[in-house]
Enzyme design. Structure first.
Site, PDB file in Angstrom:
ATOM      1  N   ASN A  79       3.243   7.061   5.978  1.00 32.19           N
ATOM      2  CA  ASN A  79       4.036   6.422   4.928  1.00 32.19           C
ATOM      3  C   ASN A  79       4.411   7.460   3.872  1.00 32.19           C
ATOM      4  OD1 ASN A  79       1.237   6.331   4.322  1.00 32.19           O
ATOM      5  ND2 ASN A  79       1.507   4.701   2.834  1.00 32.19           N
ATOM      6  N   GLU A 120       5.839   7.357   0.122  1.00 30.49           N
ATOM      7  CA  GLU A 120       6.202   6.519  -1.026  1.00 30.49           C
ATOM      8  C   GLU A 120       7.171   7.265  -1.945  1.00 30.49           C
ATOM      9  OE1 GLU A 120       2.459   5.088  -2.601  1.00 30.49           O
ATOM     10  OE2 GLU A 120       2.262   3.699  -0.918  1.00 30.49           O
ATOM     11  N   CYS A 150       7.428   3.079   5.537  1.00 30.61           N
ATOM     12  CA  CYS A 150       6.169   2.873   6.259  1.00 30.61           C
ATOM     13  C   CYS A 150       5.967   3.962   7.312  1.00 30.61           C
ATOM     14  CB  CYS A 150       6.180   1.515   6.946  1.00 30.61           C
ATOM     15  SG  CYS A 150       5.905   0.130   5.837  1.00 30.61           S
ATOM     16  N   CYS A 163       3.119  -4.138   8.973  1.00 29.30           N
ATOM     17  CA  CYS A 163       3.752  -5.163   8.138  1.00 29.30           C
ATOM     18  C   CYS A 163       4.815  -5.894   8.971  1.00 29.30           C
ATOM     19  CB  CYS A 163       4.380  -4.531   6.896  1.00 29.30           C
ATOM     20  SG  CYS A 163       5.932  -3.656   7.204  1.00 29.30           S
ATOM     21  N   GLU A 180       5.133   3.545  10.378  1.00 31.46           N
ATOM     22  CA  GLU A 180       5.741   3.150  11.653  1.00 31.46           C
ATOM     23  C   GLU A 180       7.193   3.610  11.711  1.00 31.46           C
ATOM     24  OE1 GLU A 180       3.924   1.339   9.668  1.00 31.46           O
ATOM     25  OE2 GLU A 180       2.572   0.016  10.766  1.00 31.46           O
ATOM     26  N   CYS A 225       7.834  -3.860  10.042  1.00 32.51           N
ATOM     27  CA  CYS A 225       7.513  -2.851  11.060  1.00 32.51           C
ATOM     28  C   CYS A 225       7.265  -3.492  12.416  1.00 32.51           C
ATOM     29  CB  CYS A 225       6.329  -2.007  10.618  1.00 32.51           C
ATOM     30  SG  CYS A 225       6.818  -0.837   9.334  1.00 32.51           S
TER      31      CYS A 225
HETATM   32  N1  THU Z   1       2.305   0.668   4.950  1.00 33.55           N
HETATM   33  C1  THU Z   1       2.631   1.303   6.119  1.00 33.55           C
HETATM   34  O1  THU Z   1       2.966   2.492   6.133  1.00 33.55           O
HETATM   35  N2  THU Z   1       2.566   0.593   7.262  1.00 33.55           N
HETATM   36  C2  THU Z   1       2.147  -0.691   7.352  1.00 33.55           C
HETATM   37  O2  THU Z   1       2.218  -1.264   8.423  1.00 33.55           O
HETATM   38  C3  THU Z   1       1.590  -1.355   6.184  1.00 33.55           C
HETATM   39  C4  THU Z   1       1.929  -0.728   4.873  1.00 33.55           C
HETATM   40  C5  THU Z   1       2.366   1.435   3.711  1.00 33.55           C
HETATM   41  C6  THU Z   1       3.529   1.069   2.811  1.00 33.55           C
HETATM   42  C7  THU Z   1       2.993   1.518   1.469  1.00 33.55           C
HETATM   43  O3  THU Z   1       3.276   2.906   1.310  1.00 33.55           O
HETATM   44  C8  THU Z   1       1.498   1.338   1.565  1.00 33.55           C
HETATM   45  O4  THU Z   1       1.210   1.234   2.952  1.00 33.55           O
HETATM   46  C9  THU Z   1       0.981   0.100   0.842  1.00 33.55           C
HETATM   47  O5  THU Z   1       1.670  -1.022   1.217  1.00 33.55           O
END
Ligand code: THU
Length: 134
Positions: free
Chosen positions: A45, A47, A56, A89, A58, A92
């Site tokens: 991920n 941010e 994300c 999520c 994925e 994803c």
């Molecule tokens: N996140 C992912 O990278 N993948 C997921 O399937 C769940 C959430 C990340 C997004 C964000 O940067 C952090 O986790 C918190 O939500």
């Protein structure tokens, strides 16, 4: 419980996770995808100070897979922290579904170990996919 390649995929997701860029949520995620050629693709991920621009893990791994010329996700491992299982999520799940069979296993790991296996069809039942458009 896990095949050799599944173990390798989990190890790769766990190790990739360390390079995630998550200064805001502090929630690092790593993903490893195995494609139809047996090649592995990693994602984390990433941010952003403008929160909605974050992506994300994925999405990153799928991007890397598509860039390399592959089109199928044969297996995927996700590694995340926290007390709950770090399942992909909702968005994803749909992104994964574009390139995977509904029978595909999704391997969920914490920061250190494999925890649980799901089938994609369990995570995303009665889903909309590419065939809907043909
Ligand atoms: N996140 C992912 O990278 N993948 C997921 O399937 C769940 C959430 C990340 C997004 C964000 O940067 C952090 O986790 C918190 O939500």
């Amino acid at each position: 419980m896990l095949t050799q390649i599944e173990k390798q995929l989990c190890r790769s997701a766990i190790s990739a996770r360390q390079n995630a860029y998550a200064p805001y949520s502090k929630f690092k995620v790593g993903v490893a995808i195995l494609d139809e050629f047996g090649k592995m693709h990693l994602g984390v991920n990433v941010e952003n100070a403008a929160y909605p621009q974050g992506s994300c893990a994925e999405a990153g791994a799928i991007s890397a897979m598509i860039l390399s010329g592959s089109k199928q996700i044969k297996l995927i491992a996700v590694s995340g922290g926290g007390l709950e299982l770090c399942t992909p999520c909702g968005g994803c799940r749909q992104k994964i579904r574009e390139f995977a069979s509904l029978e595909m296993p999704v391997l969920i790991c914490n920061e250190k170990n494999f925890k649980k296996r799901f089938l994609l069809k369990t995570l995303l039942p009665v889903s909309f996919g590419p065939k809907n458009l043909f």
